[in-house]
Every structure is written in structure tokens, then in C-alpha cells.
Design a protein around this motif. Structure first.
Motif, PDB file in Angstrom:
ATOM      1  N   GLU A 137     -23.770 -48.450 -20.789  1.00 52.08           N
ATOM      2  CA  GLU A 137     -24.635 -49.472 -20.063  1.00 52.08           C
ATOM      3  C   GLU A 137     -23.915 -49.287 -18.500  1.00 52.08           C
ATOM      4  N   ALA A 138     -22.648 -49.078 -18.474  1.00 50.43           N
ATOM      5  CA  ALA A 138     -22.027 -48.932 -17.411  1.00 50.43           C
ATOM      6  C   ALA A 138     -22.744 -47.977 -16.475  1.00 50.43           C
ATOM      7  N   LEU A 139     -23.191 -46.663 -17.033  1.00 51.45           N
ATOM      8  CA  LEU A 139     -23.458 -45.418 -16.291  1.00 51.45           C
ATOM      9  C   LEU A 139     -24.959 -45.380 -16.152  1.00 51.45           C
ATOM     10  N   ARG A 140     -25.734 -46.569 -16.515  1.00 50.09           N
ATOM     11  CA  ARG A 140     -27.022 -46.416 -16.286  1.00 50.09           C
ATOM     12  C   ARG A 140     -27.422 -46.616 -14.943  1.00 50.09           C
ATOM     13  N   ARG A 184     -28.420 -39.303  -0.736  1.00 49.73           N
ATOM     14  CA  ARG A 184     -28.474 -40.407  -1.614  1.00 49.73           C
ATOM     15  C   ARG A 184     -29.729 -40.342  -2.280  1.00 49.73           C
ATOM     16  N   PHE A 185     -29.541 -40.971  -3.395  1.00 56.44           N
ATOM     17  CA  PHE A 185     -30.953 -41.214  -4.354  1.00 56.44           C
ATOM     18  C   PHE A 185     -31.340 -42.769  -3.715  1.00 56.44           C
ATOM     19  N   PHE A 186     -32.779 -42.886  -3.757  1.00 56.80           N
ATOM     20  CA  PHE A 186     -33.203 -44.300  -3.626  1.00 56.80           C
ATOM     21  C   PHE A 186     -34.132 -44.873  -4.852  1.00 56.80           C
ATOM     22  N   PHE A 187     -33.821 -45.923  -5.175  1.00 56.53           N
ATOM     23  CA  PHE A 187     -34.548 -46.691  -6.132  1.00 56.53           C
ATOM     24  C   PHE A 187     -35.399 -47.912  -5.549  1.00 56.53           C
ATOM     25  N   PRO A 188     -36.696 -47.924  -5.942  1.00 55.56           N
ATOM     26  CA  PRO A 188     -37.588 -49.032  -5.743  1.00 55.56           C
ATOM     27  C   PRO A 188     -36.889 -50.141  -6.387  1.00 55.56           C
ATOM     28  N   PRO A 189     -37.463 -51.476  -5.873  1.00 57.15           N
ATOM     29  CA  PRO A 189     -36.937 -52.604  -6.341  1.00 57.15           C
ATOM     30  C   PRO A 189     -37.091 -52.984  -8.011  1.00 57.15           C
ATOM     31  N   GLU A 190     -38.175 -52.342  -8.644  1.00 51.61           N
ATOM     32  CA  GLU A 190     -38.216 -52.332  -9.978  1.00 51.61           C
ATOM     33  C   GLU A 190     -37.059 -51.746 -10.641  1.00 51.61           C
ATOM     34  N   GLY A 191     -36.542 -50.790 -10.151  1.00 58.33           N
ATOM     35  CA  GLY A 191     -35.278 -50.097 -10.721  1.00 58.33           C
ATOM     36  C   GLY A 191     -35.200 -49.564 -11.815  1.00 58.33           C
ATOM     37  N   TRP A 192     -34.409 -49.291 -12.522  1.00 59.27           N
ATOM     38  CA  TRP A 192     -34.628 -48.525 -14.104  1.00 59.27           C
ATOM     39  C   TRP A 192     -34.967 -49.518 -15.128  1.00 59.27           C
ATOM     40  N   PRO A 193     -35.876 -48.989 -15.928  1.00 55.54           N
ATOM     41  CA  PRO A 193     -36.367 -47.795 -16.109  1.00 55.54           C
ATOM     42  C   PRO A 193     -37.666 -47.467 -15.416  1.00 55.54           C
ATOM     43  N   ALA A 194     -38.072 -48.165 -14.710  1.00 53.02           N
ATOM     44  CA  ALA A 194     -39.396 -47.788 -13.914  1.00 53.02           C
ATOM     45  C   ALA A 194     -39.119 -46.394 -13.331  1.00 53.02           C
ATOM     46  N   VAL A 195     -38.158 -46.012 -12.954  1.00 53.48           N
ATOM     47  CA  VAL A 195     -38.038 -44.805 -11.976  1.00 53.48           C
ATOM     48  C   VAL A 195     -37.821 -43.559 -12.854  1.00 53.48           C
ATOM     49  N   ARG A 196     -37.542 -43.839 -14.098  1.00 56.36           N
ATOM     50  CA  ARG A 196     -37.240 -42.810 -15.404  1.00 56.36           C
ATOM     51  C   ARG A 196     -38.145 -41.476 -15.048  1.00 56.36           C
ATOM     52  N   GLU A 197     -39.535 -41.724 -15.089  1.00 53.18           N
ATOM     53  CA  GLU A 197     -40.491 -40.655 -14.894  1.00 53.18           C
ATOM     54  C   GLU A 197     -40.167 -39.685 -13.724  1.00 53.18           C
ATOM     55  N   ALA A 198     -40.064 -40.396 -12.628  1.00 57.38           N
ATOM     56  CA  ALA A 198     -39.892 -39.762 -11.387  1.00 57.38           C
ATOM     57  C   ALA A 198     -38.534 -39.097 -11.490  1.00 57.38           C
ATOM     58  N   LEU A 199     -37.511 -39.635 -11.872  1.00 57.70           N
ATOM     59  CA  LEU A 199     -36.126 -39.068 -11.837  1.00 57.70           C
ATOM     60  C   LEU A 199     -36.331 -37.598 -12.663  1.00 57.70           C
ATOM     61  N   THR A 200     -36.769 -37.969 -13.856  1.00 58.43           N
ATOM     62  CA  THR A 200     -37.223 -36.741 -14.668  1.00 58.43           C
ATOM     63  C   THR A 200     -37.611 -35.574 -14.084  1.00 58.43           C
ATOM     64  N   ALA A 201     -38.800 -36.115 -13.265  1.00 58.99           N
ATOM     65  CA  ALA A 201     -39.538 -34.894 -12.790  1.00 58.99           C
ATOM     66  C   ALA A 201     -38.514 -34.301 -11.614  1.00 58.99           C
ATOM     67  N   PHE A 202     -37.753 -34.964 -11.022  1.00 66.53           N
ATOM     68  CA  PHE A 202     -36.799 -34.879  -9.990  1.00 66.53           C
ATOM     69  C   PHE A 202     -35.730 -33.435 -10.573  1.00 66.53           C
ATOM     70  N   TYR A 203     -35.281 -34.057 -11.624  1.00 67.05           N
ATOM     71  CA  TYR A 203     -34.253 -33.124 -12.401  1.00 67.05           C
ATOM     72  C   TYR A 203     -35.096 -31.860 -12.754  1.00 67.05           C
ATOM     73  N   ALA A 241     -27.091 -41.768 -20.333  1.00 68.26           N
ATOM     74  CA  ALA A 241     -27.841 -43.148 -20.075  1.00 68.26           C
ATOM     75  C   ALA A 241     -29.014 -42.900 -19.444  1.00 68.26           C
ATOM     76  N   LEU A 242     -29.255 -41.400 -19.032  1.00 58.75           N
ATOM     77  CA  LEU A 242     -30.494 -40.941 -18.633  1.00 58.75           C
ATOM     78  C   LEU A 242     -31.758 -40.545 -19.455  1.00 58.75           C
ATOM     79  N   THR A 243     -30.880 -40.290 -20.815  1.00 63.55           N
ATOM     80  CA  THR A 243     -31.927 -39.899 -21.785  1.00 63.55           C
ATOM     81  C   THR A 243     -32.101 -40.937 -23.157  1.00 63.55           C
ATOM     82  N   ARG A 244     -31.677 -42.157 -22.979  1.00 65.31           N
ATOM     83  CA  ARG A 244     -31.680 -43.327 -23.835  1.00 65.31           C
ATOM     84  C   ARG A 244     -33.160 -43.767 -23.656  1.00 65.31           C
TER      85      ARG A 244
END
Length: 241
Positions: A80-83, A111-130, A235-238
């Protein structure tokens, strides 16, 4: 009742001496206890084993159960701390980059940038980036180790696996997890070498490990580093929210 229904497991929620647990009876022959990731206790028992024996076993294992639940709670707190969140960091190629607020998901090299919705809304975009960064990493570094190992994979793909960093098919194809770009160069190279060596040794025999060591004499240290990275990216894979 069909044979399949008869063999199906029966799950009961029970409580004994202040301890809650799930009892699952099936055709197994032995009694076993499990501490689930959320700290719940699960007892798996043969269908005809008396309840008093099960609960006596639970009482005998109370200290083990308590220790297991404490470890599970610590793992959940760490994850949770690493999420990912604004104000935190994300790993990329062995470095930690800060996460800042932005209008949409992005990475500017610092830097990474997150929109206001935050996690997990960015999960798909973050996965595509990686995934894209992992593909770039493989294009840059895989061939040099393939040449040294004297092998050539029939295909190289980046997949969605979260439980393993890489795999080698019986036909000679290699598949790597999208998470590989989170690891440092030394760790990523170990994953590549590991899978390339499977093209010659399709097992984890002494011959396989000798081959890995020929290419990476310090592979044990790299493997230990990779284990730490696994915990970092958990935390990225949960999938739970």
C-alpha cells in the motif's frame, strides 16, 4: 447428485477459541493450513476428518498462524505504501522517479505525471508505457547476449505476465514481462541471459546454471537484486483495489 458435485469442495466459515477460519473439505488425504494474502486462515481437510482434530491442530499452530498473519499484514502495508500516487515514486530502469500531478498520464524524462483520477485509473497507460520501454530495452541489449550464447530465438515478445519475468517456449520463442523496464540494467540482463540459456538447456539443471555463469559470473547477485525489484513492483501488478 453428479460425481462432479459430489467431489466439489465444501467451504464453511467457522470460529474456534476466538479464531475465525475457513474450512474446506475435499478428497485430499492430509490436513493443511494456509495464511491467505489478506490474513485469513484457511484449513483444508479430508472430508471425514473429525472437526475436533482440525480445531486441535489449529490450537497447536496458533503461534504459527499469528506470525503468518503478522507477515501478511506487513506485506499489505508495504504494498500500500508503494502504490503509485502523486508525491511518491515509480521505478524505471533501476532508478526512482517522482510522481507529480498533471492533466494526463505522462513521463518527461524526469517525472511521471498522474491525472486527478490517480491510481488505478492510470494502470493501463502505465502498463503500456512500461511495455514500450521493455521493447526498447530488448532491442538494445538482447542480441549481444544471444551472440555470446550462440543462440537465436525464433521470436521475442513482450507479454502481460506478472508472476514471471520471462519464459521460453518449446519452439524457441522468448517472452518477457512488461515489467522488465522497471528493473535495473544488471537485473534485466540476468533475465535475458536466463531465458536465452533455456534455448540450449530446457531445464534448471547444473548444465543450465553453468551456462548462465559463463555469461554472467555474478548472476547470483543479480538474481538477488531482481527479487528485491519484484517486491518493489508488486503494487503495480495487484488487481485488487
Amino acid at each position: 447428485m453428479s460425481g462432479r458435485e459430489k467431489e466439489a469442495e465444501r467451504v464453511q466459515a467457522r470460529r474456534t477459541d476466538g479464531m475465525e477460519y475457513s474450512l474446506i473439505r475435499s478428497s485430499r488425504r492430509t490436513l493443511a493450513l494456509y495464511i491467505l494474502p489478506d490474513g485469513r486462515v484457511e484449513a483444508r481437510a479430508p472430508r471425514r476428518l473429525p472437526l475436533r482434530e482440525i480445531e486441535r491442530f489449529l490450537a497447536e499452530k496458533r503461534d504459527w498462524i499469528r506470525a503468518g498473519q503478522e507477515k501478511a499484514a506487513a506485506r499489505r502495508a508495504e504494498q500500500e505504501a508503494l502504490r503509485p500516487a502523486v508525491g511518491g515514486t515509480l521505478p524505471l530502469e533501476g532508478r526512482e522517479y517522482p510522481v507529480a500531478a498533471g492533466a494526463a498520464f505522462g513521463f518527461d524524462g524526469n517525472r511521471f505525471f498522474f491525472p486527478p483520477e490517480g491510481w488505478p485509473a492510470v494502470r493501463e497507460a502505465l502498463t503500456a508505457f512500461y511495455r514500450e520501454r521493455t521493447e526498447r530495452l530488448l532491442r538494445a541489449r538482447l542480441d549481444r547476449y544471444a551472440d555470446r550464447a550462440g543462440v537465436r530465438p525464433v521470436s521475442v515478445r513482450v507479454g502481460s505476465a506478472v508472476r514471471r519475468w520471462g519464459s521460453c517456449s518449446g519452439r524457441g520463442g522468448l517472452r518477457f514481462s512488461w515489467m522488465l523496464a522497471a528493473a535495473g540494467e544488471r537485473e534485466a540482463d540476468y533475465v535475458m541471459v536466463h531465458e536465452l540459456c533455456h534455448l540450449r538447456e530446457h531445464n534448471h539443471s547444473p548444465a543450465f546454471w553453468r551456462l548462465v555463469e559463463e555469461l554472467l559470473p555474478d548472476y547470483r547477485e543479480r538474481r538477488a537484486m531482481l527479487r528485491r525489484t519484484e517486491r518493489r513492483v508488486a503494487a503495480l501488478t495487484r488487481s485488487d483495489e
